[in-house]
Design a protein around this motif. Sequence first.
Motif, PDB file in Angstrom:
ATOM      1  N   GLY A 158      16.797  34.392  39.197  1.00 37.74           N
ATOM      2  CA  GLY A 158      16.008  34.477  38.259  1.00 37.74           C
ATOM      3  C   GLY A 158      16.913  36.080  37.421  1.00 37.74           C
ATOM      4  N   PRO A 159      16.261  36.763  36.732  1.00 41.54           N
ATOM      5  CA  PRO A 159      16.363  38.117  36.291  1.00 41.54           C
ATOM      6  C   PRO A 159      17.471  38.794  37.148  1.00 41.54           C
ATOM      7  N   THR A 160      18.335  38.900  36.842  1.00 42.21           N
ATOM      8  CA  THR A 160      19.138  39.522  38.297  1.00 42.21           C
ATOM      9  C   THR A 160      19.420  41.355  37.790  1.00 42.21           C
ATOM     10  N   ASN A 161      19.318  42.744  37.711  1.00 44.01           N
ATOM     11  CA  ASN A 161      20.017  43.649  37.752  1.00 44.01           C
ATOM     12  C   ASN A 161      20.916  44.733  38.672  1.00 44.01           C
ATOM     13  N   VAL A 162      22.200  44.620  38.640  1.00 45.06           N
ATOM     14  CA  VAL A 162      22.984  44.913  39.340  1.00 45.06           C
ATOM     15  C   VAL A 162      22.459  45.922  40.361  1.00 45.06           C
ATOM     16  N   LEU A 163      21.416  46.661  40.246  1.00 40.59           N
ATOM     17  CA  LEU A 163      20.928  47.712  41.301  1.00 40.59           C
ATOM     18  C   LEU A 163      20.387  46.342  42.344  1.00 40.59           C
ATOM     19  N   GLN A 164      19.915  45.285  42.057  1.00 41.51           N
ATOM     20  CA  GLN A 164      19.266  44.009  42.740  1.00 41.51           C
ATOM     21  C   GLN A 164      19.894  43.468  43.635  1.00 41.51           C
ATOM     22  N   ALA A 165      21.213  43.459  42.875  1.00 44.89           N
ATOM     23  CA  ALA A 165      22.624  42.391  42.837  1.00 44.89           C
ATOM     24  C   ALA A 165      22.594  42.729  44.658  1.00 44.89           C
ATOM     25  N   VAL A 166      23.440  44.173  44.391  1.00 48.32           N
ATOM     26  CA  VAL A 166      24.050  45.429  45.419  1.00 48.32           C
ATOM     27  C   VAL A 166      22.975  45.796  46.722  1.00 48.32           C
ATOM     28  N   LEU A 167      21.913  45.959  46.612  1.00 48.05           N
ATOM     29  CA  LEU A 167      20.493  45.344  47.158  1.00 48.05           C
ATOM     30  C   LEU A 167      20.559  44.310  48.347  1.00 48.05           C
ATOM     31  N   ALA A 168      21.188  42.580  47.507  1.00 51.75           N
ATOM     32  CA  ALA A 168      21.109  41.815  48.108  1.00 51.75           C
ATOM     33  C   ALA A 168      22.449  41.773  49.153  1.00 51.75           C
ATOM     34  N   ALA A 169      23.431  42.509  49.171  1.00 49.01           N
ATOM     35  CA  ALA A 169      24.392  42.376  49.611  1.00 49.01           C
ATOM     36  C   ALA A 169      24.015  44.256  50.608  1.00 49.01           C
TER      37      ALA A 169
END
Length: 238
Positions: free
Chosen positions: A137-148
Amino acid sequence: MSIFHRPVAFCICLLLAGCVQHIPIHPQRAAEFVPWVDEPPVHPLEAGDNLALRYMLNPELNNNSLPIGPDGRISLPLLGPVMAAGQTVEEFDARIRLRYASILRDPQVDVLVNSYGSARVYVGGEVKTQSVIDLKGPTNVLQAVLAAGGVIETGSLERVVLIRHRSDGKPMLRRINLKRYIGYADAKDNVLLQPNDMIYVTKSDIASFDLFIDQYLNKAIPMNRTLNLNTGANGMFY
Protein backbone atom coordinates in the motif's frame (compact mmCIF):
# COMPACT_ATOMS: atom_id res chain seq x y z
CA MET A 1 31.29 16.16 -7.29
CA SER A 2 30.16 17.14 -3.80
CA ILE A 3 31.61 15.74 -0.59
CA PHE A 4 28.25 14.16 0.16
CA HIS A 5 27.78 12.43 -3.20
CA ARG A 6 31.14 10.62 -3.24
CA PRO A 7 30.51 8.30 -0.28
CA VAL A 8 26.91 7.86 -1.38
CA ALA A 9 27.92 6.56 -4.80
CA PHE A 10 30.38 4.15 -3.19
CA CYS A 11 27.88 2.97 -0.58
CA ILE A 12 25.21 2.35 -3.19
CA CYS A 13 27.63 0.13 -5.10
CA LEU A 14 28.26 -1.87 -1.93
CA LEU A 15 24.54 -2.21 -1.31
CA LEU A 16 23.85 -3.45 -4.81
CA ALA A 17 26.71 -5.90 -4.59
CA GLY A 18 25.46 -7.23 -1.26
CA CYS A 19 21.85 -7.67 -0.25
CA VAL A 20 20.35 -6.93 -3.66
CA GLN A 21 22.93 -8.35 -6.04
CA HIS A 22 20.19 -9.92 -8.14
CA ILE A 23 19.17 -6.51 -9.49
CA PRO A 24 20.82 -5.83 -12.87
CA ILE A 25 21.97 -2.31 -12.05
CA HIS A 26 25.36 -0.92 -13.01
CA PRO A 27 27.25 1.38 -10.63
CA GLN A 28 26.61 5.04 -11.34
CA ARG A 29 28.94 7.93 -10.65
CA ALA A 30 27.25 10.61 -8.58
CA ALA A 31 27.70 13.09 -11.44
CA GLU A 32 25.49 10.90 -13.60
CA PHE A 33 22.43 11.33 -11.39
CA VAL A 34 19.87 13.53 -13.11
CA PRO A 35 17.74 16.18 -11.36
CA TRP A 36 14.88 14.81 -9.31
CA VAL A 37 11.39 15.04 -10.79
CA ASP A 38 8.17 13.69 -9.32
CA GLU A 39 6.64 11.37 -11.89
CA PRO A 40 3.80 8.85 -11.69
CA PRO A 41 5.00 5.26 -11.21
CA VAL A 42 6.13 3.62 -14.45
CA HIS A 43 5.73 0.16 -12.93
CA PRO A 44 3.31 -1.81 -15.17
CA LEU A 45 0.20 -3.21 -13.56
CA GLU A 46 0.15 -6.95 -12.94
CA ALA A 47 -1.90 -9.73 -11.41
CA GLY A 48 -2.33 -9.23 -7.68
CA ASP A 49 -2.38 -5.42 -7.82
CA ASN A 50 -5.42 -3.79 -6.26
CA LEU A 51 -6.93 -0.66 -7.80
CA ALA A 52 -9.50 1.97 -6.90
CA LEU A 53 -11.55 3.78 -9.52
CA ARG A 54 -13.11 7.22 -9.08
CA TYR A 55 -15.78 8.38 -11.51
CA MET A 56 -15.92 12.16 -11.13
CA LEU A 57 -19.36 12.64 -12.71
CA ASN A 58 -20.73 9.19 -11.88
CA PRO A 59 -19.83 8.59 -8.21
CA GLU A 60 -22.34 5.72 -7.99
CA LEU A 61 -19.81 3.69 -10.00
CA ASN A 62 -16.91 4.32 -7.62
CA ASN A 63 -15.12 1.23 -6.37
CA ASN A 64 -12.41 1.25 -3.69
CA SER A 65 -11.14 -2.28 -4.21
CA LEU A 66 -10.70 -3.87 -7.62
CA PRO A 67 -8.14 -6.70 -7.70
CA ILE A 68 -6.41 -7.65 -10.92
CA GLY A 69 -7.02 -11.36 -11.40
CA PRO A 70 -4.52 -14.09 -12.32
CA ASP A 71 -5.44 -13.62 -16.00
CA GLY A 72 -4.47 -9.94 -15.80
CA ARG A 73 -8.04 -8.72 -16.13
CA ILE A 74 -10.12 -6.51 -13.88
CA SER A 75 -13.91 -6.36 -13.72
CA LEU A 76 -15.24 -2.83 -14.26
CA PRO A 77 -18.77 -1.43 -13.90
CA LEU A 78 -20.67 -1.43 -17.21
CA LEU A 79 -17.67 -2.87 -19.06
CA GLY A 80 -17.05 -6.24 -17.45
CA PRO A 81 -13.58 -7.85 -17.64
CA VAL A 82 -10.89 -5.55 -19.06
CA MET A 83 -7.21 -6.37 -19.50
CA ALA A 84 -5.10 -4.28 -17.11
CA ALA A 85 -1.82 -6.17 -16.71
CA GLY A 86 1.16 -4.94 -18.67
CA GLN A 87 -0.03 -1.32 -18.80
CA THR A 88 1.00 1.62 -16.68
CA VAL A 89 -1.68 3.36 -14.63
CA GLU A 90 -1.80 6.19 -17.18
CA GLU A 91 -2.15 3.79 -20.11
CA PHE A 92 -4.91 1.84 -18.40
CA ASP A 93 -6.69 5.06 -17.42
CA ALA A 94 -6.66 6.28 -21.03
CA ARG A 95 -7.87 2.91 -22.28
CA ILE A 96 -10.91 2.68 -20.03
CA ARG A 97 -11.85 6.32 -20.67
CA LEU A 98 -11.98 5.42 -24.35
CA ARG A 99 -14.09 2.35 -23.62
CA TYR A 100 -16.48 4.35 -21.43
CA ALA A 101 -16.89 7.05 -24.10
CA SER A 102 -19.63 5.03 -25.80
CA ILE A 103 -21.50 4.54 -22.50
CA LEU A 104 -20.98 7.65 -20.38
CA ARG A 105 -21.47 11.21 -21.61
CA ASP A 106 -18.23 12.54 -20.11
CA PRO A 107 -16.15 9.64 -18.77
CA GLN A 108 -13.87 11.28 -16.22
CA VAL A 109 -12.23 8.33 -14.50
CA ASP A 110 -9.22 8.28 -12.19
CA VAL A 111 -7.30 5.06 -11.55
CA LEU A 112 -5.47 4.74 -8.22
CA VAL A 113 -3.25 1.93 -6.94
CA ASN A 114 -4.24 0.66 -3.49
CA SER A 115 -1.50 -1.94 -3.33
CA TYR A 116 0.96 -3.77 -5.53
CA GLY A 117 0.97 -7.54 -5.70
CA SER A 118 4.73 -8.02 -6.02
CA ALA A 119 6.32 -4.57 -6.16
CA ARG A 120 9.33 -4.11 -3.89
CA VAL A 121 11.72 -1.51 -2.55
CA TYR A 122 15.23 -2.07 -1.25
CA VAL A 123 16.56 -0.75 2.07
CA GLY A 124 20.23 -0.92 3.01
CA GLY A 125 23.05 0.84 4.79
CA GLU A 126 22.91 1.62 8.50
CA VAL A 127 19.68 -0.23 9.29
CA LYS A 128 19.18 -3.23 11.53
CA THR A 129 18.35 -5.59 8.66
CA GLN A 130 19.07 -4.80 5.03
CA SER A 131 15.81 -5.76 3.41
CA VAL A 132 13.70 -6.21 0.32
CA ILE A 133 10.28 -4.88 1.31
CA ASP A 134 6.99 -5.58 -0.44
CA LEU A 135 4.84 -2.54 -1.20
CA LYS A 136 1.40 -3.52 0.03
CA GLY A 137 0.00 0.00 0.00
CA PRO A 138 1.11 3.64 0.12
CA THR A 139 4.48 3.56 1.92
CA ASN A 140 6.86 6.41 2.69
CA VAL A 141 10.61 6.35 3.34
CA LEU A 142 10.26 6.33 7.13
CA GLN A 143 7.89 3.36 7.06
CA ALA A 144 10.29 1.40 4.87
CA VAL A 145 13.24 2.16 7.16
CA LEU A 146 11.20 1.05 10.19
CA ALA A 147 10.24 -2.14 8.36
CA ALA A 148 13.98 -2.82 8.01
CA GLY A 149 14.36 -2.61 11.79
CA GLY A 150 15.09 1.09 12.02
CA VAL A 151 18.35 3.04 11.92
CA ILE A 152 21.20 1.64 14.02
CA GLU A 153 23.44 3.80 16.22
CA THR A 154 25.98 4.45 13.48
CA GLY A 155 23.35 5.67 11.02
CA SER A 156 22.18 9.18 10.27
CA LEU A 157 18.47 10.01 10.15
CA GLU A 158 19.45 13.26 8.45
CA ARG A 159 21.25 11.63 5.53
CA VAL A 160 18.95 9.05 4.03
CA VAL A 161 19.42 8.60 0.30
CA LEU A 162 16.59 7.68 -2.07
CA ILE A 163 17.44 6.49 -5.57
CA ARG A 164 14.77 6.14 -8.22
CA HIS A 165 14.93 5.59 -11.96
CA ARG A 166 13.18 8.15 -14.10
CA SER A 167 10.80 7.09 -16.89
CA ASP A 168 13.72 7.32 -19.35
CA GLY A 169 15.74 4.93 -17.19
CA LYS A 170 18.15 7.52 -15.80
CA PRO A 171 18.81 7.41 -12.03
CA MET A 172 17.77 10.25 -9.73
CA LEU A 173 19.10 10.82 -6.20
CA ARG A 174 17.26 12.59 -3.40
CA ARG A 175 18.40 13.24 0.16
CA ILE A 176 15.72 12.67 2.81
CA ASN A 177 15.98 14.17 6.30
CA LEU A 178 13.96 11.79 8.46
CA LYS A 179 14.99 13.61 11.63
CA ARG A 180 13.31 16.75 10.33
CA TYR A 181 10.25 14.76 9.24
CA ILE A 182 9.90 13.08 12.64
CA GLY A 183 10.42 16.33 14.54
CA TYR A 184 8.48 18.77 12.40
CA ALA A 185 6.39 16.66 9.99
CA ASP A 186 8.04 18.45 7.09
CA ALA A 187 6.03 17.40 4.03
CA LYS A 188 9.01 17.55 1.66
CA ASP A 189 10.59 14.64 3.55
CA ASN A 190 7.40 12.57 3.43
CA VAL A 191 8.16 10.90 0.10
CA LEU A 192 5.92 8.05 -1.05
CA LEU A 193 7.87 5.16 -2.50
CA GLN A 194 7.50 3.64 -5.93
CA PRO A 195 8.35 0.10 -7.06
CA ASN A 196 12.10 -0.59 -7.26
CA ASP A 197 13.09 2.47 -5.23
CA MET A 198 16.36 2.07 -3.32
CA ILE A 199 16.85 3.57 0.15
CA TYR A 200 20.28 3.84 1.73
CA VAL A 201 20.88 5.09 5.27
CA THR A 202 24.36 6.62 5.42
CA LYS A 203 26.68 6.74 8.40
CA SER A 204 26.52 9.62 10.83
CA ASP A 205 29.41 12.07 11.06
CA ILE A 206 30.47 10.57 14.39
CA ALA A 207 30.40 7.04 13.02
CA SER A 208 32.48 8.04 10.00
CA PHE A 209 34.99 9.73 12.27
CA ASP A 210 35.21 6.67 14.54
CA LEU A 211 35.80 4.44 11.52
CA PHE A 212 38.56 6.77 10.34
CA ILE A 213 40.25 6.65 13.76
CA ASP A 214 40.02 2.86 13.85
CA GLN A 215 41.39 2.27 10.36
CA TYR A 216 44.04 4.94 10.09
CA LEU A 217 45.23 5.61 13.63
CA ASN A 218 44.49 2.76 16.02
CA LYS A 219 45.93 0.13 13.70
CA ALA A 220 48.79 2.24 12.41
CA ILE A 221 50.36 3.80 15.50
CA PRO A 222 50.14 3.15 19.25
CA MET A 223 47.52 5.46 20.68
CA ASN A 224 46.15 6.14 24.11
CA ARG A 225 42.36 5.93 23.79
CA THR A 226 42.01 8.61 26.46
CA LEU A 227 43.71 11.11 24.16
CA ASN A 228 41.29 13.92 23.41
CA LEU A 229 41.05 14.41 19.65
CA ASN A 230 38.96 17.22 18.25
CA THR A 231 37.86 17.90 14.72
CA GLY A 232 36.94 21.14 13.10
CA ALA A 233 34.04 21.76 10.76
CA ASN A 234 36.13 20.57 7.84
CA GLY A 235 36.96 17.28 9.54
CA MET A 236 40.62 18.16 10.14
CA PHE A 237 42.44 17.58 13.43
CA TYR A 238 43.41 20.52 15.58
